[in-house]
Design a protein around this motif. Structure first.
Motif, PDB file in Angstrom:
ATOM      1  N   ARG A 145     -11.565 -13.234   5.184  1.00  0.00           N
ATOM      2  CA  ARG A 145     -12.322 -11.983   5.155  1.00  0.00           C
ATOM      3  C   ARG A 145     -11.694 -10.925   6.079  1.00  0.00           C
ATOM      4  NH1 ARG A 145     -17.424 -10.833   3.519  1.00  0.00           N
ATOM      5  NH2 ARG A 145     -17.822 -13.052   3.176  1.00  0.00           N
ATOM      6  N   GLU A 146     -11.259 -11.349   7.248  1.00  0.00           N
ATOM      7  CA  GLU A 146     -10.653 -10.404   8.195  1.00  0.00           C
ATOM      8  C   GLU A 146      -9.392  -9.768   7.608  1.00  0.00           C
ATOM      9  OE1 GLU A 146      -8.499 -10.597  12.583  1.00  0.00           O
ATOM     10  OE2 GLU A 146     -10.008 -12.106  12.052  1.00  0.00           O
ATOM     11  N   TRP A 199      -5.191   6.531   0.764  1.00  0.00           N
ATOM     12  CA  TRP A 199      -5.908   7.491  -0.093  1.00  0.00           C
ATOM     13  C   TRP A 199      -6.220   8.781   0.674  1.00  0.00           C
ATOM     14  CZ3 TRP A 199      -9.939   3.691  -2.593  1.00  0.00           C
ATOM     15  CH2 TRP A 199      -9.308   2.971  -3.609  1.00  0.00           C
ATOM     16  N   ASN A 200      -6.651   8.641   1.918  1.00  0.00           N
ATOM     17  CA  ASN A 200      -6.966   9.813   2.719  1.00  0.00           C
ATOM     18  C   ASN A 200      -5.743  10.659   3.014  1.00  0.00           C
ATOM     19  OD1 ASN A 200      -9.695   9.139   2.838  1.00  0.00           O
ATOM     20  ND2 ASN A 200      -9.446   7.940   4.721  1.00  0.00           N
ATOM     21  N   GLY A 201      -4.565  10.002   2.957  1.00  0.00           N
ATOM     22  CA  GLY A 201      -3.340  10.735   3.249  1.00  0.00           C
ATOM     23  C   GLY A 201      -2.737  11.448   2.065  1.00  0.00           C
ATOM     24  N   PHE A 227      -8.094  -3.390   2.946  1.00  0.00           N
ATOM     25  CA  PHE A 227      -8.933  -2.261   2.536  1.00  0.00           C
ATOM     26  C   PHE A 227      -8.717  -1.057   3.453  1.00  0.00           C
ATOM     27  CE2 PHE A 227     -11.782  -5.024  -0.095  1.00  0.00           C
ATOM     28  CZ  PHE A 227     -11.745  -4.233  -1.230  1.00  0.00           C
ATOM     29  N   LYS A 228      -8.595  -1.295   4.741  1.00  0.00           N
ATOM     30  CA  LYS A 228      -8.365  -0.197   5.675  1.00  0.00           C
ATOM     31  C   LYS A 228      -7.046   0.510   5.372  1.00  0.00           C
ATOM     32  CE  LYS A 228     -11.048  -1.885   9.623  1.00  0.00           C
ATOM     33  NZ  LYS A 228     -10.986  -2.395  11.021  1.00  0.00           N
ATOM     34  N   VAL A 257       0.824  -1.218   0.000  1.00  0.00           N
ATOM     35  CA  VAL A 257       0.000   0.000   0.000  1.00  0.00           C
ATOM     36  C   VAL A 257       0.853   1.261   0.000  1.00  0.00           C
ATOM     37  CG1 VAL A 257      -1.816   1.251   1.198  1.00  0.00           C
ATOM     38  CG2 VAL A 257      -1.852  -1.254   1.156  1.00  0.00           C
ATOM     39  N   LYS A 258       1.693   1.417   1.004  1.00  0.00           N
ATOM     40  CA  LYS A 258       2.471   2.647   1.107  1.00  0.00           C
ATOM     41  C   LYS A 258       3.402   2.820  -0.077  1.00  0.00           C
ATOM     42  CE  LYS A 258       5.236   5.291   4.399  1.00  0.00           C
ATOM     43  NZ  LYS A 258       5.792   5.309   5.767  1.00  0.00           N
ATOM     44  N   PHE A 259       3.983   1.715  -0.550  1.00  0.00           N
ATOM     45  CA  PHE A 259       4.902   1.781  -1.679  1.00  0.00           C
ATOM     46  C   PHE A 259       4.219   1.475  -3.012  1.00  0.00           C
ATOM     47  CE2 PHE A 259       7.696   1.351   1.943  1.00  0.00           C
ATOM     48  CZ  PHE A 259       8.713   2.237   1.636  1.00  0.00           C
TER      49      PHE A 259
END
Length: 334
Positions: free
Chosen positions: A317-318, A331-333, A324-325, A296-298
């Motif tokens: 699922r967990e 994205w919010n960052g 996703f979180k 994600v970050k990279f």
């Protein structure tokens, strides 16, 4: 982007990314120092008629005495263009880097705006004291970290020579039954699970046999070699996941730690999803965090979209919710 962030390089075990908002014509910028392997590194960019990207280690006594011999992939990613347009340099293999002219990538591009320099080290080597061979700093760095305190060298001969063995370990590998002689005292000392087997009236105590059905013979041999101190880094690297499962099953915490650190050390696009699932299954927070950062970050999830689709259809699922979180937070960052 603040001035402090403009020069900062984000790193994980073997990956570095430098995010640049904009670069004016005829300008030069050098990153802050970042550490990968034994060395501190710089990335530098220069824009004139071409875009030049440089990678080099900090000038230090370590670099002068043991200059890194690097294998790496490097690319420039333009995240705001359609399909994240990416410029990729041919892979560099075993190149010695001493100064700021040893690796210079000249790029002809008309693209402007925000871009990311994405650097992934595949290996870092140094010359042996004789100067005629090279050795990887990562080959057995993690694997040898804890073994000295956990085992005694004399145990090696007890296993390999079958000295006064008092229990047999049976393994079925490709429908072939094979066995290895071992010692109750050694196994009980290293594993509370084995100790419990030998302390109660179970078949392992009565028959002097342990049946292991969930490991190959080679992996089981590597497992016993670790327990007895007859450690070989080559077999450790091949059987890390199987050794991790065994360490979890038989409660051998030092082996579990070594496996987690080693698996986190060489994450790449080909293994990251498998290791993420291994981390989730065996409750390995460091490995899970490293995988999520890598994905994600990279931004590596954009490079393996087909694999991600399969993963989303089949993973726990967990775990999917956790991924996703992380994506939403990234994205919010932005």
């Amino acid at each position: 982007m603040s001035d402090d962030c403009a020069y900062r390089v984000e790193t994980t075990s073997r990956l570095a990314q430098w995010r640049i908002d904009a670069l004016s014509s005829y300008s030069y910028r050098r990153s802050d120092l970042f550490k990968i392997g034994l060395w501190n590194w710089y990335l530098a960019i220069e824009k004139s008629k071409q875009l030049y990207v440089k990678l080099y280690p900090e000038n230090s006594s370590l670099t002068r005495e043991n200059p890194p011999i690097a294998s790496f992939n490097i690319k420039v990613v333009f995240p705001l263009t359609p399909n994240r347009q990416t410029l990729i340099h041919p892979a560099i293999s075993d190149k010695q880097l001493r100064n700021n002219n040893d690796f210079v990538w000249a790029i002809d591009t008309l693209l402007t705006g925000r871009f990311i320099i994405d650097l992934e080290f595949l290996d870092l080597k140094i010359l042996t004291p004789s100067g005629d061979k090279t050795t990887s700093i990562w080959t057995d760095q993690q694997a040898n970290k804890n073994r000295g305190a956990a085992t005694l060298n004399s145990f090696s001969r007890m296993l390999t020579e079958g000295v006064h063995t008092d229990i047999r370990i049976n393994v079925t590998d490709n429908l072939i039954d094979r066995s290895i002689g071992a010692h109750r005292a050694v196994l009980a000392t290293r594993s509370p699970v084995f100790r419990s087997m030998f302390s109660h009236d179970l078949k392992e105590k009565e028959l002097s046999i342990i049946d292991i059905s969930d490991m190959s013979f080679a992996a089981c041999q590597a497992f016993l070699n670790y327990i007895y101190g007859n450690f070989r880094s080559d077999e450790f690297l091949v059987h890390r996941v199987a050794l991790l499962r065994a360490a979890d099953k038989y409660d051998i915490s030092d082996l579990k730690e070594v496996c987690e650190e080693s698996l986190a050390d060489d994450i790449d696009t080909g293994n990251v999803l498998e290791r993420l699932q291994v981390a989730h299954l065996h409750h390995l927070p460091k490995l899970k965090s490293s995988c999520l950062i890598y994905l994600v970050k990279f931004g590596k999830l954009y490079e393996i979209t087909e694999d991600i689709n399969v993963f989303m259809q089949n993973a726990d699922r967990e775990l999917i919710v956790e991924v996703f979180k992380e994506v939403l937070a990234a994205w919010n960052g932005l």
